[in-house]
Design a protein around this motif. Structure first.
Motif, mmCIF file in Angstrom:
data_model
loop_
_atom_site.group_PDB
_atom_site.id
_atom_site.type_symbol
_atom_site.label_atom_id
_atom_site.label_comp_id
_atom_site.label_asym_id
_atom_site.label_seq_id
_atom_site.Cartn_x
_atom_site.Cartn_y
_atom_site.Cartn_z
ATOM 1 N N TYR A 16 -5.365 -52.114 -15.972
ATOM 2 C CA TYR A 16 -4.678 -51.842 -17.244
ATOM 3 C C TYR A 16 -5.587 -52.056 -18.458
ATOM 4 O O TYR A 16 -5.268 -51.632 -19.559
ATOM 5 N N SER A 17 -6.697 -52.750 -18.242
ATOM 6 C CA SER A 17 -7.601 -52.988 -19.371
ATOM 7 C C SER A 17 -8.617 -51.852 -19.528
ATOM 8 O O SER A 17 -9.441 -51.878 -20.437
ATOM 9 N N ASN A 18 -8.553 -50.867 -18.655
ATOM 10 C CA ASN A 18 -9.524 -49.765 -18.666
ATOM 11 C C ASN A 18 -9.113 -48.731 -19.732
ATOM 12 O O ASN A 18 -8.175 -47.954 -19.542
ATOM 13 N N GLU A 19 -9.836 -48.729 -20.848
ATOM 14 C CA GLU A 19 -9.424 -47.877 -21.975
ATOM 15 C C GLU A 19 -9.546 -46.395 -21.641
ATOM 16 O O GLU A 19 -8.767 -45.572 -22.130
ATOM 17 N N GLY A 20 -10.542 -46.049 -20.817
ATOM 18 C CA GLY A 20 -10.700 -44.650 -20.406
ATOM 19 C C GLY A 20 -9.480 -44.196 -19.604
ATOM 20 O O GLY A 20 -8.981 -43.079 -19.777
ATOM 21 N N ALA A 21 -9.004 -45.082 -18.723
ATOM 22 C CA ALA A 21 -7.841 -44.739 -17.905
ATOM 23 C C ALA A 21 -6.594 -44.608 -18.783
ATOM 24 O O ALA A 21 -5.758 -43.725 -18.563
ATOM 25 N N ILE A 22 -6.497 -45.450 -19.786
ATOM 26 C CA ILE A 22 -5.336 -45.355 -20.689
ATOM 27 C C ILE A 22 -5.392 -44.041 -21.472
ATOM 28 O O ILE A 22 -4.368 -43.378 -21.679
ATOM 29 N N ALA A 23 -6.586 -43.631 -21.841
ATOM 30 C CA ALA A 23 -6.726 -42.344 -22.543
ATOM 31 C C ALA A 23 -6.295 -41.194 -21.624
ATOM 32 O O ALA A 23 -5.631 -40.253 -22.065
ATOM 33 N N ARG A 24 -6.644 -41.297 -20.331
ATOM 34 C CA ARG A 24 -6.240 -40.238 -19.381
ATOM 35 C C ARG A 24 -4.719 -40.239 -19.180
ATOM 36 O O ARG A 24 -4.096 -39.200 -19.021
ATOM 37 N N LEU A 25 -4.149 -41.438 -19.186
ATOM 38 C CA LEU A 25 -2.688 -41.540 -19.028
ATOM 39 C C LEU A 25 -1.982 -40.824 -20.185
ATOM 40 O O LEU A 25 -0.969 -40.160 -20.011
ATOM 41 N N ARG A 26 -2.571 -40.965 -21.368
ATOM 42 C CA ARG A 26 -1.945 -40.459 -22.589
ATOM 43 C C ARG A 26 -2.160 -38.957 -22.786
ATOM 44 O O ARG A 26 -1.376 -38.305 -23.478
ATOM 45 N N GLU A 27 -3.224 -38.451 -22.158
ATOM 46 C CA GLU A 27 -3.657 -37.081 -22.451
ATOM 47 C C GLU A 27 -2.536 -36.064 -22.197
ATOM 48 O O GLU A 27 -2.031 -35.935 -21.088
ATOM 49 N N GLY A 28 -2.116 -35.399 -23.243
ATOM 50 C CA GLY A 28 -1.085 -34.357 -23.108
ATOM 51 C C GLY A 28 0.309 -34.909 -22.877
ATOM 52 O O GLY A 28 1.253 -34.141 -22.675
ATOM 53 N N ALA A 29 0.462 -36.257 -22.878
ATOM 54 C CA ALA A 29 1.790 -36.837 -22.631
ATOM 55 C C ALA A 29 2.601 -36.842 -23.930
ATOM 56 O O ALA A 29 2.088 -37.176 -24.994
ATOM 57 N N ALA A 30 3.879 -36.475 -23.805
ATOM 58 C CA ALA A 30 4.761 -36.468 -24.980
ATOM 59 C C ALA A 30 4.990 -37.899 -25.450
ATOM 60 O O ALA A 30 5.154 -38.167 -26.636
ATOM 61 N N ILE A 31 4.966 -38.802 -24.491
ATOM 62 C CA ILE A 31 5.362 -40.176 -24.779
ATOM 63 C C ILE A 31 4.820 -41.062 -23.669
ATOM 64 O O ILE A 31 4.585 -40.585 -22.562
ATOM 65 N N THR A 32 4.649 -42.358 -23.937
ATOM 66 C CA THR A 32 4.298 -43.277 -22.853
ATOM 67 C C THR A 32 5.302 -44.418 -22.816
ATOM 68 O O THR A 32 5.939 -44.747 -23.819
ATOM 69 N N THR A 33 5.436 -45.018 -21.630
ATOM 70 C CA THR A 33 6.383 -46.108 -21.442
ATOM 71 C C THR A 33 5.821 -47.035 -20.362
ATOM 72 O O THR A 33 4.676 -46.857 -19.928
ATOM 73 N N CYS A 34 6.602 -48.016 -19.931
ATOM 74 C CA CYS A 34 6.134 -48.918 -18.883
ATOM 75 C C CYS A 34 7.268 -49.182 -17.915
ATOM 76 O O CYS A 34 8.435 -49.004 -18.266
ATOM 77 N N GLU A 35 6.908 -49.595 -16.722
ATOM 78 C CA GLU A 35 7.939 -49.853 -15.712
ATOM 79 C C GLU A 35 7.825 -51.261 -15.147
ATOM 80 O O GLU A 35 8.460 -51.577 -14.161
ATOM 81 N N PHE A 36 6.991 -52.115 -15.762
ATOM 82 C CA PHE A 36 6.952 -53.516 -15.340
ATOM 83 C C PHE A 36 6.818 -54.387 -16.582
ATOM 84 O O PHE A 36 6.495 -53.898 -17.670
ATOM 85 N N GLU A 37 7.110 -55.657 -16.363
ATOM 86 C CA GLU A 37 7.309 -56.550 -17.493
ATOM 87 C C GLU A 37 6.022 -57.033 -18.139
ATOM 88 O O GLU A 37 5.909 -57.082 -19.350
ATOM 89 N N ASN A 38 5.075 -57.400 -17.275
ATOM 90 C CA ASN A 38 3.921 -58.122 -17.793
ATOM 91 C C ASN A 38 2.764 -57.199 -18.168
ATOM 92 O O ASN A 38 1.615 -57.441 -17.815
ATOM 93 N N VAL A 39 3.105 -56.153 -18.886
ATOM 94 C CA VAL A 39 2.099 -55.227 -19.392
ATOM 95 C C VAL A 39 1.149 -56.015 -20.303
ATOM 96 O O VAL A 39 1.601 -56.693 -21.228
ATOM 97 N N PRO A 40 -0.179 -55.963 -20.048
ATOM 98 C CA PRO A 40 -1.090 -56.687 -20.933
ATOM 99 C C PRO A 40 -0.938 -56.194 -22.373
ATOM 100 O O PRO A 40 -0.803 -54.987 -22.620
ATOM 101 N N ALA A 41 -0.936 -57.160 -23.289
ATOM 102 C CA ALA A 41 -0.723 -56.822 -24.708
ATOM 103 C C ALA A 41 -1.737 -55.785 -25.177
ATOM 104 O O ALA A 41 -1.411 -54.904 -25.991
ATOM 105 N N SER A 42 -2.983 -55.855 -24.644
ATOM 106 C CA SER A 42 -4.023 -54.931 -25.105
ATOM 107 C C SER A 42 -3.644 -53.490 -24.759
ATOM 108 O O SER A 42 -3.808 -52.578 -25.578
ATOM 109 N N ALA A 43 -3.103 -53.271 -23.554
ATOM 110 C CA ALA A 43 -2.722 -51.912 -23.145
ATOM 111 C C ALA A 43 -1.554 -51.416 -23.988
ATOM 112 O O ALA A 43 -1.545 -50.276 -24.466
ATOM 113 N N ALA A 44 -0.562 -52.289 -24.209
ATOM 114 C CA ALA A 44 0.614 -51.882 -24.993
ATOM 115 C C ALA A 44 0.207 -51.531 -26.418
ATOM 116 O O ALA A 44 0.641 -50.511 -26.961
ATOM 117 N N SER A 45 -0.636 -52.372 -27.025
ATOM 118 C CA SER A 45 -0.949 -52.086 -28.434
ATOM 119 C C SER A 45 -1.860 -50.870 -28.556
ATOM 120 O O SER A 45 -1.758 -50.109 -29.512
#
Ligand code: AMP
Length: 376
Positions: free
Chosen positions: A48-77
């Motif tokens: 979850y701390s991999n910024e490149g992976a977060i960019a790929r997750l976001r690419e072309g996505a209308a919206i992002t969300t989470c499905e578990f509780e302990n999302v690292p604050a860095s990924a959420a922000s």
């Protein structure tokens, strides 16, 4: 339409299944290459701390969300800074830390068990004096399914408690003598529309949810509508305070009469709401997607009495379960392991006595598999 989801567990898997009917494709980020959601949607395997992976997750996505509780604050922000992320980093932060969570409830005049912070070993005794014995000590972060908790019944147990829980910040709580546990699943859309499912009655064993019944049976008789209103009133305060978008679950202890004390909240779809797939007009999963996409919410009414039995540790013998009328089996594609949630079974019936009989049959089948450690 693509929705990016942090986490690829069973909750993500069921979100993706609900999305498929609406033409929504879920894309997941999870460090586990065998994450259950990967069978249903695209899975990016990375930390979850991999910024490149977060960019790929976001690419072309209308919206992002989470499905578990302990999302690292860095990924959420990061997701919040660079696009639309619901339920939002602020809501997650409030739910991730038990002291912040209970303090938020208290600030909103939502009753909770008595609680007190413990920042070091010297705080254990005064904190327990404030909440009284017996008390529950919990780690403030990263606790789930009863992990990171200790019940103290005798004053002698206090001395070793700080170390036993790993020498980390704790919260002390009174041990509530509840009649039962209930949860409320609320949903608020990006346009501000809200909806609430009927209250759910939950049975936990050793901290793990075993059985849910919805709508929660009327206990004490006649209290149902008032209890529902009370829970909704409390949930609405949280939704409003956090400008919340998505599904929010609050777990309560119900004590004698119709009094509720909030135990915790989850900023996501919830295990106690799995019955909504077959048992409600629109499931919690579909409603979470509708909410974050700003679409009209679906009706949250129950189609009749439902129950949900968790499959833990080992899969049951399938034909035995499938022989029970009204049983719907959900397996998450996880390998068996003691204490692990592998799936669930939803039961429906035309009336309460029939539902109870079917539920007991399924619980016996599931318990036999768990005791045997793996069959079927
Ligand atoms: P939690 O991780 O806080 O949800 O706790 C897991 C389970 O432990 C709850 O569902 C309750 O069954 C029990 N529990 C937690 N806190 C308390 C409390 N203050 N009083 C009584 N039971 C509790």
């Amino acid at each position: 339409m693509i929705v990016g989801v942090l986490g690829g567990g069973q909750l993500g898997r069921m979100l993706a299944m609900a999305g498929q009917r609406l033409g929504v494709r879920c894309r997941f980020l999870d460090p586990d290459p065998h994450a259950p959601a990967g069978e249903i949607g695209e899975l990016i395997v990375a930390d979850y701390s991999n910024e490149g992976a977060i960019a790929r997750l976001r690419e072309g996505a209308a919206i992002t969300t989470c499905e578990f509780e302990n999302v690292p604050a860095s990924a959420a922000s990061l997701l919040e800074r660079t696009g639309r992320f619901f339920p939002g980093a602020g809501a997650l932060a409030a739910a991730q830390e038990r002291l912040a969570e209970k303090s938020l409830f208290a600030e909103l005049n939502i009753p909770t068990p008595r609680f007190a912070p413990i920042d070091g070993p010297e705080d254990v005794e005064p904190a327990v004096r404030r909440v009284g014995l017996p008390a529950v000590l919990k780690t403030r972060r990263l606790g789930y399914d009863g992990k990171g908790q200790l019940v103290l019944r005798e004053p002698e147990a206090l001395a070793s408690a700080w170390r036993a829980l790993g020498s980390v910040p704790l919260i002390a709580e009174e041990l509530v003598e509840f009649e039962r546990e209930v949860s409320l699943i609320a949903v608020r859309s990006a346009s501000g529309e809200t909806a609430f499912y009927p209250l759910i009655e939950n049975l936990h064993q050793r901290g793990i949810l075993r059985l849910s019944r919805a709508p929660a049976p009327d206990t004490p008789p006649g209290s149902g509508p008032a209890l529902q209103q009370l829970a909704q009133d409390y949930a609405r305060r949280v939704l409003d305070r956090l400008s919340y978008v998505g599904v929010l679950t609050i777990e309560f202890f119900q004590s004698s009469g119709a009094a509720l004390k909030a135990n915790e909240m989850a900023c996501r779809v919830h295990n106690s709401g799995h019955w909504t797939i077959e048992g409600a007009e629109c499931s919690q999963f579909e409603n979470h997607l509708r909410a974050i996409l700003g679409w009209p919410l679906g009706a949250t009414g129950a189609l009749g009495p439902s129950a949900m039995v968790n499959i833990i540790g080992a899969p049951p013998i399938l034909p035995e379960v499938l022989r029970v009328p009204g049983a719907a089996v959900h397996l998450y594609g996880k390998s068996p392991r003691a204490g692990r949630k592998l799936g669930h079974i939803t039961l429906r019936a035309p009336d309460e006595p029939t539902l109870s009989a079917r539920t007991e049959r399924v619980r016996a089948i599931v318990a036999a598999a768990e005791a045997g450690g793996g069959v079927g």
